[in-house]
Design a protein around this motif. Structure first.
Motif, PDB file in Angstrom:
ATOM      1  N   ALA A 317      19.000  13.939 -35.200  1.00 41.75           N
ATOM      2  CA  ALA A 317      20.215  14.656 -34.776  1.00 41.75           C
ATOM      3  C   ALA A 317      20.229  16.076 -35.323  1.00 41.75           C
ATOM      4  O   ALA A 317      20.562  17.029 -34.602  1.00 41.75           O
ATOM      5  N   TYR A 318      19.857  16.223 -36.587  1.00 48.89           N
ATOM      6  CA  TYR A 318      19.860  17.578 -37.163  1.00 48.89           C
ATOM      7  C   TYR A 318      18.681  18.397 -36.649  1.00 48.89           C
ATOM      8  O   TYR A 318      18.778  19.629 -36.566  1.00 48.89           O
ATOM      9  N   ALA A 319      17.583  17.733 -36.302  1.00 51.63           N
ATOM     10  CA  ALA A 319      16.483  18.455 -35.659  1.00 51.63           C
ATOM     11  C   ALA A 319      16.945  19.034 -34.324  1.00 51.63           C
ATOM     12  O   ALA A 319      16.617  20.178 -33.980  1.00 51.63           O
ATOM     13  N   LEU A 320      17.703  18.239 -33.574  1.00 51.17           N
ATOM     14  CA  LEU A 320      18.243  18.719 -32.297  1.00 51.17           C
ATOM     15  C   LEU A 320      19.216  19.862 -32.519  1.00 51.17           C
ATOM     16  O   LEU A 320      19.206  20.864 -31.784  1.00 51.17           O
ATOM     17  N   LEU A 321      20.067  19.727 -33.532  1.00 53.01           N
ATOM     18  CA  LEU A 321      21.031  20.788 -33.848  1.00 53.01           C
ATOM     19  C   LEU A 321      20.319  22.096 -34.173  1.00 53.01           C
ATOM     20  O   LEU A 321      20.678  23.162 -33.652  1.00 53.01           O
ATOM     21  N   LEU A 322      19.299  22.012 -35.019  1.00 45.21           N
ATOM     22  CA  LEU A 322      18.576  23.220 -35.410  1.00 45.21           C
ATOM     23  C   LEU A 322      17.775  23.794 -34.245  1.00 45.21           C
ATOM     24  O   LEU A 322      17.745  25.021 -34.047  1.00 45.21           O
ATOM     25  N   GLY A 323      17.139  22.930 -33.475  1.00 46.06           N
ATOM     26  CA  GLY A 323      16.315  23.411 -32.379  1.00 46.06           C
ATOM     27  C   GLY A 323      17.110  24.062 -31.261  1.00 46.06           C
ATOM     28  O   GLY A 323      16.636  25.012 -30.636  1.00 46.06           O
ATOM     29  N   LEU A 324      18.321  23.558 -31.010  1.00 50.13           N
ATOM     30  CA  LEU A 324      19.125  24.084 -29.911  1.00 50.13           C
ATOM     31  C   LEU A 324      20.060  25.207 -30.340  1.00 50.13           C
ATOM     32  O   LEU A 324      20.226  26.194 -29.617  1.00 50.13           O
ATOM     33  N   PHE A 325      20.698  25.048 -31.498  1.00 49.25           N
ATOM     34  CA  PHE A 325      21.789  25.955 -31.876  1.00 49.25           C
ATOM     35  C   PHE A 325      21.510  26.796 -33.114  1.00 49.25           C
ATOM     36  O   PHE A 325      22.266  27.716 -33.418  1.00 49.25           O
ATOM     37  N   GLY A 326      20.453  26.478 -33.844  1.00 56.95           N
ATOM     38  CA  GLY A 326      20.176  27.218 -35.064  1.00 56.95           C
ATOM     39  C   GLY A 326      19.692  28.634 -34.797  1.00 56.95           C
ATOM     40  O   GLY A 326      19.054  28.919 -33.785  1.00 56.95           O
ATOM     41  N   ARG A 327      20.020  29.519 -35.727  1.00 57.61           N
ATOM     42  CA  ARG A 327      19.490  30.886 -35.726  1.00 57.61           C
ATOM     43  C   ARG A 327      18.700  31.070 -37.016  1.00 57.61           C
ATOM     44  O   ARG A 327      18.791  30.263 -37.945  1.00 57.61           O
ATOM     45  N   THR A 328      17.950  32.142 -37.103  1.00 60.15           N
ATOM     46  CA  THR A 328      17.145  32.355 -38.308  1.00 60.15           C
ATOM     47  C   THR A 328      18.018  32.481 -39.554  1.00 60.15           C
ATOM     48  O   THR A 328      17.567  32.163 -40.657  1.00 60.15           O
ATOM     49  N   ASP A 329      19.268  32.921 -39.385  1.00 59.08           N
ATOM     50  CA  ASP A 329      20.152  33.051 -40.544  1.00 59.08           C
ATOM     51  C   ASP A 329      20.972  31.788 -40.792  1.00 59.08           C
ATOM     52  O   ASP A 329      21.816  31.773 -41.692  1.00 59.08           O
ATOM     53  N   THR A 330      20.723  30.723 -40.016  1.00 58.02           N
ATOM     54  CA  THR A 330      21.406  29.446 -40.284  1.00 58.02           C
ATOM     55  C   THR A 330      20.376  28.355 -40.604  1.00 58.02           C
ATOM     56  O   THR A 330      20.627  27.174 -40.393  1.00 58.02           O
ATOM     57  N   PHE A 331      19.222  28.775 -41.121  1.00 58.92           N
ATOM     58  CA  PHE A 331      18.171  27.806 -41.469  1.00 58.92           C
ATOM     59  C   PHE A 331      18.662  26.797 -42.495  1.00 58.92           C
ATOM     60  O   PHE A 331      18.133  25.691 -42.598  1.00 58.92           O
ATOM     61  N   TYR A 332      19.676  27.173 -43.279  1.00 60.11           N
ATOM     62  CA  TYR A 332      20.164  26.294 -44.349  1.00 60.11           C
ATOM     63  C   TYR A 332      20.828  25.031 -43.807  1.00 60.11           C
ATOM     64  O   TYR A 332      21.120  24.118 -44.583  1.00 60.11           O
ATOM     65  N   TRP A 333      21.035  24.938 -42.503  1.00 57.82           N
ATOM     66  CA  TRP A 333      21.520  23.664 -41.957  1.00 57.82           C
ATOM     67  C   TRP A 333      20.544  22.536 -42.277  1.00 57.82           C
ATOM     68  O   TRP A 333      20.930  21.376 -42.385  1.00 57.82           O
ATOM     69  N   GLY A 334      19.287  22.894 -42.429  1.00 58.22           N
ATOM     70  CA  GLY A 334      18.286  21.882 -42.753  1.00 58.22           C
ATOM     71  C   GLY A 334      18.517  21.209 -44.094  1.00 58.22           C
ATOM     72  O   GLY A 334      17.987  20.119 -44.345  1.00 58.22           O
ATOM     73  N   LEU A 335      19.290  21.829 -44.973  1.00 60.06           N
ATOM     74  CA  LEU A 335      19.580  21.216 -46.271  1.00 60.06           C
ATOM     75  C   LEU A 335      20.370  19.923 -46.128  1.00 60.06           C
ATOM     76  O   LEU A 335      20.394  19.112 -47.060  1.00 60.06           O
ATOM     77  N   MET A 336      20.982  19.705 -44.989  1.00 57.26           N
ATOM     78  CA  MET A 336      21.762  18.484 -44.791  1.00 57.26           C
ATOM     79  C   MET A 336      20.880  17.239 -44.801  1.00 57.26           C
ATOM     80  O   MET A 336      21.348  16.141 -45.111  1.00 57.26           O
ATOM     81  N   ILE A 337      19.606  17.390 -44.469  1.00 54.85           N
ATOM     82  CA  ILE A 337      18.709  16.232 -44.424  1.00 54.85           C
ATOM     83  C   ILE A 337      17.503  16.390 -45.343  1.00 54.85           C
ATOM     84  O   ILE A 337      16.684  15.473 -45.456  1.00 54.85           O
ATOM     85  N   ALA A 338      17.404  17.531 -46.015  1.00 51.71           N
ATOM     86  CA  ALA A 338      16.228  17.798 -46.839  1.00 51.71           C
ATOM     87  C   ALA A 338      16.004  16.785 -47.960  1.00 51.71           C
ATOM     88  O   ALA A 338      14.850  16.446 -48.249  1.00 51.71           O
ATOM     89  N   PRO A 339      17.045  16.278 -48.639  1.00 50.53           N
ATOM     90  CA  PRO A 339      16.777  15.399 -49.786  1.00 50.53           C
ATOM     91  C   PRO A 339      15.935  14.177 -49.457  1.00 50.53           C
ATOM     92  O   PRO A 339      15.111  13.753 -50.263  1.00 50.53           O
ATOM     93  N   THR A 340      16.112  13.597 -48.284  1.00 51.23           N
ATOM     94  CA  THR A 340      15.471  12.319 -47.984  1.00 51.23           C
ATOM     95  C   THR A 340      14.280  12.413 -47.035  1.00 51.23           C
ATOM     96  O   THR A 340      13.540  11.436 -46.897  1.00 51.23           O
ATOM     97  N   ILE A 341      14.052  13.536 -46.418  1.00 45.28           N
ATOM     98  CA  ILE A 341      13.075  13.559 -45.325  1.00 45.28           C
ATOM     99  C   ILE A 341      11.663  13.234 -45.807  1.00 45.28           C
ATOM    100  O   ILE A 341      10.911  12.522 -45.138  1.00 45.28           O
TER     101      ILE A 341
END
Length: 372
Positions: A317-341
């Motif tokens: 879900a967050y991959a889809l969010l980043l791929g569709l709506f993310g910008r280079t200055d919103t890369f930190y959205w990936g921190l939502m899933i980084a701990p467990t990936i």
């Protein structure tokens, strides 16, 4: 039908252990495609490099400085929404739509506590995530060494979450809370998981993706009581966001700038890139880090456990969010899933071995009729 091989690391055979040859070959082809798609991260745009110089901290960590100024203003007695609006205008940030304002939860808590106490709470939360996942993963592995490797991979995903400078970053807290919620959820114990999921939403709104997935999977598996519990947290969140939108409308002026939007359409490669720069993979060569992100997705798919399905769905879900709506200055959205990936890499040896063996299986059953 071939008998599953003895697991290498896992306590039970992987999801691919009993596949027939044709589905297994399709699985290998899909893995190759995922790895090829992961390499597109090499051409994907990313955030500008950080110099780590104290003189350029305001530029390198502009969002962190913004959140620190908001906390300082609220601690001095200011109204959260008035303080935030002034800080956004000073930093030339957009003030519309209302989601450009973070929910006040984290800033209010920080304003009430001394800075060292807030940092200690962050470290305590990170330690709780490590402990919860150690307990949750212990039955999954047959021996101590792979358990230790899984915990090390978890720590590698949390590298950015124990930096005192990021204590005001909403995604840091929300990402840890999502990781803790995932580890605590079991079919017969979900209340704590739902509670931490709700706290994550109240700190960072994008955690609603995780909670929505948990609700849908609970419904799909027939856990009605649990599903309605997750739905209840979503209802509470909806009320809070409505009140938040109203409060924002009271401080926004007609000439305040509007956000440029979130239709970055940067693709799967951008998601992979955010994972490489948000975890310990940042230390590896770019091509290797990209391939490891693809392999960790495969690893999560290989573990035959309801937790793996929830983790993989959340990551997707967050991959889809980043791929569709993310910008280079919103890369930190990936921190939502980084701990467990990165934990998915611990399931890779069994999953890859089982898939390859199943794809290469050419045994046939020959029936012979004997006449006496």
């Amino acid at each position: 039908m071939s008998r599953p091989l003895t697991p290498l690391w896992l306590s039970a055979p992987s999801r691919f252990a009993a596949l027939k040859p044709i589905p297994a070959r399709w699985g290998l082809a899909l893995l190759v495609l995922v790895l090829a798609a992961s390499l597109t991260a090499l051409a994907s745009p990313g955030p500008p490099p950080v110099s780590h110089s104290p003189a350029t901290r305001a530029d390198d960590m502009a969002d962190v400085v913004l959140y620190e100024s908001i906390v300082s203003g609220v601690r001095a007695g200011g109204n959260y929404y008035a303080v935030t609006a002034a800080a956004l205008r000073t930093g030339n940030y957009p003030l519309r739509p209302f989601i450009t304002f973070r929910l006040p939860t984290l800033a209010m808590v920080q304003s009430l506590l001394p800075a060292p106490v807030t940092i200690a709470l962050l470290y305590l939360l990170a330690a709780g995530v490590l402990l919860a996942w150690f307990v949750r993963l212990r039955p999954a592995f047959a021996r101590a060494p792979p358990r230790a490797i899984a915990v090390i991979l978890l720590a590698g995903g949390m590298a950015a979450f124990v930096q005192a400078d990021l204590v005001g970053f909403h995604e840091v807290w929300a990402g840890l809370l999502i990781a803790l919620s995932l580890a605590l959820r079991k079919p017969n114990r979900w209340v704590e998981a739902a509670a931490f999921g709700m706290i994550a939403m109240l700190i960072r709104e994008t955690a609603v993706l995780y909670v929505g997935i948990m609700a849908m999977l609970a419904f799909a598996e027939g856990h009605r009581r649990e599903a309605w519990g997750w739905v209840a947290t979503l209802a509470i969140f909806a009320v809070v966001v409505t009140l938040h939108a109203y409060a924002v409308s009271q401080v926004v002026r007609p000439l305040d700038p509007t956000s440029p939007g979130w239709s970055g359409l940067l693709g799967f490669g951008f998601f992979v890139k955010t994972m490489t720069i948000s975890t310990a993979l940042n230390l590896a060569p770019a091509w290797l880090a990209a391939l490891l992100v693809g392999l960790t997705l495969f690893g999560w798919a290989a573990w035959r456990d309801p937790l793996a399905l929830r983790a993989l769905a959340t990551i997707g879900a967050y991959a889809l969010l980043l791929g569709l709506f993310g910008r280079t200055d919103t890369f930190y959205w990936g921190l939502m899933i980084a701990p467990t990936i990165l934990i998915g890499l611990a399931f890779l040896p069994d999953g890859l071995r089982d898939l390859i063996v199943a794809a290469r299986d050419r045994r046939r059953i020959t029936v012979t009729r004997m006449i006496r």
